[in-house]
Design a protein around this motif. Structure first.
Motif, PDB file in Angstrom:
ATOM      1  N   VAL A   1     140.807  35.950 107.659  1.00 36.15           N
ATOM      2  CA  VAL A   1     141.002  36.613 108.940  1.00 36.15           C
ATOM      3  C   VAL A   1     141.073  38.115 108.703  1.00 36.15           C
ATOM      4  CG1 VAL A   1     142.531  36.895 110.914  1.00 36.15           C
ATOM      5  CG2 VAL A   1     142.320  34.671 109.813  1.00 36.15           C
ATOM      6  N   THR A   2     140.343  38.889 109.478  1.00 35.79           N
ATOM      7  CA  THR A   2     140.492  40.342 109.401  1.00 35.79           C
ATOM      8  C   THR A   2     140.725  40.876 110.805  1.00 35.79           C
ATOM      9  OG1 THR A   2     138.088  40.584 109.528  1.00 35.79           O
ATOM     10  CG2 THR A   2     139.069  40.686 107.344  1.00 35.79           C
ATOM     11  N   ASN A   3     141.623  41.851 110.900  1.00 40.32           N
ATOM     12  CA  ASN A   3     141.936  42.471 112.187  1.00 40.32           C
ATOM     13  C   ASN A   3     142.079  43.981 111.963  1.00 40.32           C
ATOM     14  OD1 ASN A   3     142.573  42.796 114.853  1.00 40.32           O
ATOM     15  ND2 ASN A   3     144.455  41.593 114.808  1.00 40.32           N
ATOM     16  N   HIS A   4     142.172  44.724 113.049  1.00 42.29           N
ATOM     17  CA  HIS A   4     142.308  46.187 112.955  1.00 42.29           C
ATOM     18  C   HIS A   4     141.241  46.763 112.018  1.00 42.29           C
ATOM     19  CE1 HIS A   4     145.724  45.451 115.364  1.00 42.29           C
ATOM     20  NE2 HIS A   4     146.405  44.855 114.413  1.00 42.29           N
ATOM     21  N   TYR A   5     141.678  47.425 110.902  1.00 44.06           N
ATOM     22  CA  TYR A   5     140.706  48.042 110.004  1.00 44.06           C
ATOM     23  C   TYR A   5     140.552  47.277 108.693  1.00 44.06           C
ATOM     24  CZ  TYR A   5     140.279  52.040 113.082  1.00 44.06           C
ATOM     25  OH  TYR A   5     140.011  52.852 114.165  1.00 44.06           O
ATOM     26  N   GLN A   6     140.982  46.041 108.661  1.00 46.00           N
ATOM     27  CA  GLN A   6     140.901  45.280 107.414  1.00 46.00           C
ATOM     28  C   GLN A   6     139.448  45.034 107.000  1.00 46.00           C
ATOM     29  OE1 GLN A   6     143.839  42.176 108.902  1.00 46.00           O
ATOM     30  NE2 GLN A   6     143.799  41.767 106.714  1.00 46.00           N
ATOM     31  N   GLN A   7     139.251  44.928 105.694  1.00 47.10           N
ATOM     32  CA  GLN A   7     137.930  44.585 105.177  1.00 47.10           C
ATOM     33  C   GLN A   7     138.088  43.450 104.179  1.00 47.10           C
ATOM     34  OE1 GLN A   7     135.601  48.214 103.997  1.00 47.10           O
ATOM     35  NE2 GLN A   7     137.622  49.145 104.124  1.00 47.10           N
ATOM     36  N   ALA A   8     137.275  42.439 104.332  1.00 52.64           N
ATOM     37  CA  ALA A   8     137.316  41.334 103.371  1.00 52.64           C
ATOM     38  C   ALA A   8     135.905  41.031 102.910  1.00 52.64           C
ATOM     39  CB  ALA A   8     137.941  40.105 104.011  1.00 52.64           C
ATOM     40  N   ASP A   9     135.741  40.930 101.613  1.00 58.85           N
ATOM     41  CA  ASP A   9     134.486  40.461 101.035  1.00 58.85           C
ATOM     42  C   ASP A   9     134.902  39.309 100.147  1.00 58.85           C
ATOM     43  OD1 ASP A   9     132.139  40.239  99.231  1.00 58.85           O
ATOM     44  OD2 ASP A   9     131.474  42.028 100.297  1.00 58.85           O
ATOM     45  N   THR A  10     134.719  38.119 100.635  1.00 60.74           N
ATOM     46  CA  THR A  10     135.247  36.969  99.903  1.00 60.74           C
ATOM     47  C   THR A  10     134.294  35.788 100.009  1.00 60.74           C
ATOM     48  OG1 THR A  10     137.172  35.525  99.588  1.00 60.74           O
ATOM     49  CG2 THR A  10     136.686  36.180 101.844  1.00 60.74           C
ATOM     50  N   GLY A  11     134.412  34.900  99.055  1.00 60.66           N
ATOM     51  CA  GLY A  11     133.529  33.741  99.017  1.00 60.66           C
ATOM     52  C   GLY A  11     133.749  32.992  97.722  1.00 60.66           C
ATOM     53  N   THR A  12     132.698  32.440  97.171  1.00 64.75           N
ATOM     54  CA  THR A  12     132.891  31.628  95.985  1.00 64.75           C
ATOM     55  C   THR A  12     131.623  31.622  95.144  1.00 64.75           C
ATOM     56  OG1 THR A  12     133.562  29.435  95.195  1.00 64.75           O
ATOM     57  CG2 THR A  12     132.123  29.506  97.129  1.00 64.75           C
ATOM     58  N   LYS A  13     131.781  31.135  93.921  1.00 65.07           N
ATOM     59  CA  LYS A  13     130.598  30.875  93.104  1.00 65.07           C
ATOM     60  C   LYS A  13     130.697  29.434  92.610  1.00 65.07           C
ATOM     61  CE  LYS A  13     131.112  34.807  90.564  1.00 65.07           C
ATOM     62  NZ  LYS A  13     130.860  35.699  89.436  1.00 65.07           N
ATOM     63  N   MET A  14     129.645  28.686  92.776  1.00 65.70           N
ATOM     64  CA  MET A  14     129.597  27.333  92.243  1.00 65.70           C
ATOM     65  C   MET A  14     128.493  27.309  91.190  1.00 65.70           C
ATOM     66  SD  MET A  14     131.866  25.402  93.642  1.00 65.70           S
ATOM     67  CE  MET A  14     133.030  25.548  95.025  1.00 65.70           C
ATOM     68  N   ILE A  15     128.898  27.179  89.953  1.00 60.91           N
ATOM     69  CA  ILE A  15     127.933  27.204  88.861  1.00 60.91           C
ATOM     70  C   ILE A  15     127.751  25.773  88.358  1.00 60.91           C
ATOM     71  CG2 ILE A  15     127.328  28.276  86.645  1.00 60.91           C
ATOM     72  CD1 ILE A  15     127.967  30.369  88.797  1.00 60.91           C
ATOM     73  N   HIS A  16     126.617  25.192  88.655  1.00 61.00           N
ATOM     74  CA  HIS A  16     126.357  23.807  88.247  1.00 61.00           C
ATOM     75  C   HIS A  16     125.678  23.802  86.883  1.00 61.00           C
ATOM     76  CE1 HIS A  16     126.995  21.761  92.243  1.00 61.00           C
ATOM     77  NE2 HIS A  16     126.936  23.026  92.627  1.00 61.00           N
ATOM     78  N   ILE A  17     126.345  23.164  85.918  1.00 63.40           N
ATOM     79  CA  ILE A  17     125.763  23.058  84.568  1.00 63.40           C
ATOM     80  C   ILE A  17     125.567  21.589  84.195  1.00 63.40           C
ATOM     81  CG2 ILE A  17     126.100  23.579  82.118  1.00 63.40           C
ATOM     82  CD1 ILE A  17     127.804  26.034  83.118  1.00 63.40           C
TER      83      ILE A  17
END
Lengths: 248, 481
Positions: B334-350
């Protein structure tokens, strides 16, 4: 119950309702007919308190209160229900949760306790039968992925659950096949009693074969131009709205 | 009062309610970073020589690195010499029971709603509390000990379980993995350590609360969780920080290791101070979280609810090395006002037949920017790998932004990757529909948001889910209308 007097309403400086007056008493069913663009839906939205409409003149009294002073949710809590012409899809909120919140917010406004869950479920099952809803309906998100007919039936179902004093049906029949229309009309007829009232906004006469109105009003260019009984609807079906063009 | 009302009541007190500073004597390192500071930290913690060497190696790597700039976040440059890298409540003596904990500290925990006593008695949650940088007290150690489970602060683990730490630390997130991971490796102050032995199912949710207290002190936790063959553990992490005008730095590293048939469930609720309505202050949160399914049939599941921080840079990831292993990522940001979020994931299949599932829900309000950034990488050897990704964005108002950056790299031809995305907006028509049914605007927003996040919330342990839901309401108060 409802007294609308000389109502003038504009959107974006364009006047839509131009001196609309109507009085509805307990136990009555009023049909409002008229061609597209005469302000029928505007009437429903203004009664329900949707934002964006400017009331320039006139009064609306509902159940002894000045309706125009109430917020949209307060109007609903006071017993005014609008069956939407285009019901909104609400992803992630189930029909059960939505109605539970609705019923309990209305109860809260009257100082009542929330409805016990078992009572709520029982009522839900009963009313679902009324509009022939499938069982999985309870857990589905409100109107999401519903067919046009299902959405309209859902409006009638919600109306049955909330048991309003005054229900405004905004073209609930549009886009319905004959079976769905019968289900909708059947719902209205079962709910109708001497204590409540209905305003049925419609384009066509055919719904009025199933819901018998006490009054039929012809709406044209933002006001009521003619009032009669059921036979007026049949007359309109035959002759169309041509004669009213002259009035304009 | 039903739950919805309770939430609304909370909403009324919508100022950042964890904004208070506890007045306890602090023992601090001087501002800035050099090898002496690292030696100071290591000495304070009475670490073995190898640990100091490991830190120094990380520091030397860090000096060669530059801050990453690829994330969709913008903030003034951090002066890393203006940060206090070590800050501990002054130790009075070794603590043998909860009664000996500083009453001021206990009061702080009570304000946070995590009274240890309460938790100890009612919920059966073992809590390892990190107050600023030092782990103050670990509860339930005895009950866990009986099953051979080690759950303690990282410092304690370095002293008492040196061999385990040495074997696993840095194996998932190497010292030079990235700029912030290297910084953390050099200066990490404390964190949690957990080892679940072979075949043991941890009987309770393990929990940590992080709180940044001192002004200008960065928090660099290091957490290491190891689930040995056939083990299971569910770990909860919650974070708060007091309200301050200046920006505070936070760079944590979390490493998870799941061996054959092991399962780790890691849940985070993060509500660090996001800054005020004008975008002043708030936490810079640069976190590296990564787990490896080292063994066959292992499973790692990340669930996060992120409502705080001024800037978030965080990608909890899974390396699916073992055959048939499973990685999951469920996220609400959740981001509000002036917040900044850069988020996620990495799924590395080996490994072969590995599966991953990504469900990301981003909610943007105010003037905030919310980005999902995810990588699904399928190696050549990862036969029959499967991935499903779902990225949904919900916009409130018309001044915020939602962005999705999915990266997909597939190196074989018998794997299947699916990506679905939706964007929706809480519009006037939707709110009017609620209102027409007697539900006021604020309750309507709460219901829509809860509905939107439900799939993720369902993956949180019960008591956490309730808290997380309240946080969402508080974070989004007044965003519509």
């Amino acid at each position: 119950m409802l007294k609308i007097n000389n109502l003038h309403v504009s959107i974006d400086n364009k006047e839509i309702l131009k001196g609309f007056s109507l009085e509805v008493n307990k136990g009555e069913i009023h049909a409002i007919m008229g061609p597209n663009g005469t302000g029928k839906s505007t009437l429903g939205n203004v009664l329900a308190g949707k934002e964006g409409y400017v009331i320039t003149e006139g009064t609306i009294e509902f159940d002894g209160k000045n309706l125009l002073e109430l917020e949209a949710h307060e109007r609903a809590q006071a017993g005014l229900f609008l069956a939407f012409q285009y019901p909104i899809e609400i992803p992630g909120v189930s029909n059960a949760n939505f109605l539970k919140a609705s019923i309990n917010e209305i109860r809260k406004s009257k100082g009542e306790e929330p409805m016990p869950p078992n009572e709520f479920l029982k009522m839900m099952r009963e009313k679902m039968e009324l509009v022939e809803m499938k069982k999985d309906f309870i857990s589905r998100a409100v109107n999401q992925g519903f067919s046009g007919g299902e959405k309209k039936r859902n409006e009638i179902f919600q109306m049955a659950m909330l048991n309003p004093k005054l229900a405004v049906l905004d073209e609930t029949d549009s886009g319905l096949d004959i079976d769905a229309m019968r289900i909708v009309a059947n719902g209205v007829n079962k709910l109708h009693n001497s204590e409540n009232a209905f305003i049925v906004i419609t384009h066509y006469q055919r719904l009025l074969d199933y819901i018998i109105p006490d009054f039929v009003h012809v709406m044209y260019d933002g006001r009521i131009v003619k009032t009669g009984d059921k036979s007026l609807a049949l007359e309109l079906e035959e002759k169309g709205y041509e004669e009213f063009e002259l009035i304009k | 009062m039903n739950e919805q009302d309770a939430i609304l009541d909370e909403v009324v007190n919508s100022e950042y309610k964890y904004g208070f500073v506890t007045n306890i004597e602090q023992e601090q390192a001087p501002k800035g970073l050099n090898e002496d500071i690292i030696r100071f930290i290591s000495a304070k913690k009475e670490e073995p020589e190898w640990m100091l060497e490991w830190r120094l190696k990380a520091y030397r790597e860090w000096l060669k690195m530059t801050e990453p700039k690829w994330a969709n976040v913008h903030y003034p440059k951090v002066d890393f010499q203006d940060v206090i890298y070590y800050s501990a409540p002054k130790p009075k003596k070794e603590l043998s029971s909860l009664d000996e904990v500083d009453p001021e500290l206990l009061k702080t925990f009570e304000k946070l709603g995590i009274s240890l006593d309460e938790q100890k008695r009612l919920s059966g949650v073992a809590v390892d509390v990190v107050f600023d940088s030092v782990s103050v007290k670990t509860t339930f150690q005895e009950a866990l000990k009986e099953r051979g489970i080690i759950f303690c602060s990282m410092s304690e683990a370095i002293r008492n379980h040196s061999d385990l730490v040495k074997k696993y630390i840095g194996t998932v997130v190497p010292q030079k993995d990235n700029f912030y991971a290297a910084l953390n490796s050099a200066v990490f102050s404390d964190g949690s350590f957990c080892y679940i032995p072979k075949g043991v199912r941890c009987p309770m949710e393990l929990s940590t609360y992080f709180r940044i207290n001192s002004a200008g002190s960065g928090q660099f936790e290091r957490t290491l969780l190891i689930a040995d063959e056939g083990a299971y553990v569910s770990y909860l992490e919650g974070c708060t920080a007091p309200q301050r005008d200046e920006n505070q730095l936070h760079a944590a590293v979390v490493e998870l290791i799941a061996l054959d048939n092991a399962e780790i469930k890691y849940s985070t609720v993060q509500n660090w101070y996001p800054g005020d309505k004008e975008g002043k202050g708030g936490i810079y949160n640069f976190v590296t979280k990564r787990g490896i399914c080292k063994g066959n049939n292992a499973k790692i599941s990340w669930t996060q609810v992120e409502t705080g921080s001024a800037v978030t840079w965080k990608y909890p990831s899974c390396i699916l090395a073992g055959d048939n292993s499973i990685g999951e990522f469920y996220s609400v940001a959740v981001t509000n006002h002036y917040q900044q979020a850069d988020t996620g994931t990495k799924m590395i299949h080996i490994g072969k037949n590995t599966k991953s599932r990504i469900v990301s829900k981003g909610i943007s309000a105010g003037k905030s920017q919310n980005s999902y950034r995810g990588l699904v990488k399928i190696h050549k050897k990862a036969e029959n790998a499967r991935n499903f990704s779902q990225c949904d964005s919900l916009l409130m108002g018309d001044q915020c932004g939602a962005h999705t950056f999915p990266y997909i790299e597939v190196s074989n031809n018998n794997s299947k990757v699916e990506h679905e995305a939706t964007t929706s907006k809480i519009g006037e028509d939707m709110l009017f529909y609620f209102q027409q049914r007697g539900i006021d605007e604020e309750t309507a927003v709460a219901m829509i948001v809860n509905g939107f996040c439900k799939e993720v919330m369902d993956h949180l342990p019960m008591e956490f889910a309730v808290e997380a839901r309240k946080l969402l309401e508080i974070s989004l108060e007044g965003s519509v209308g």
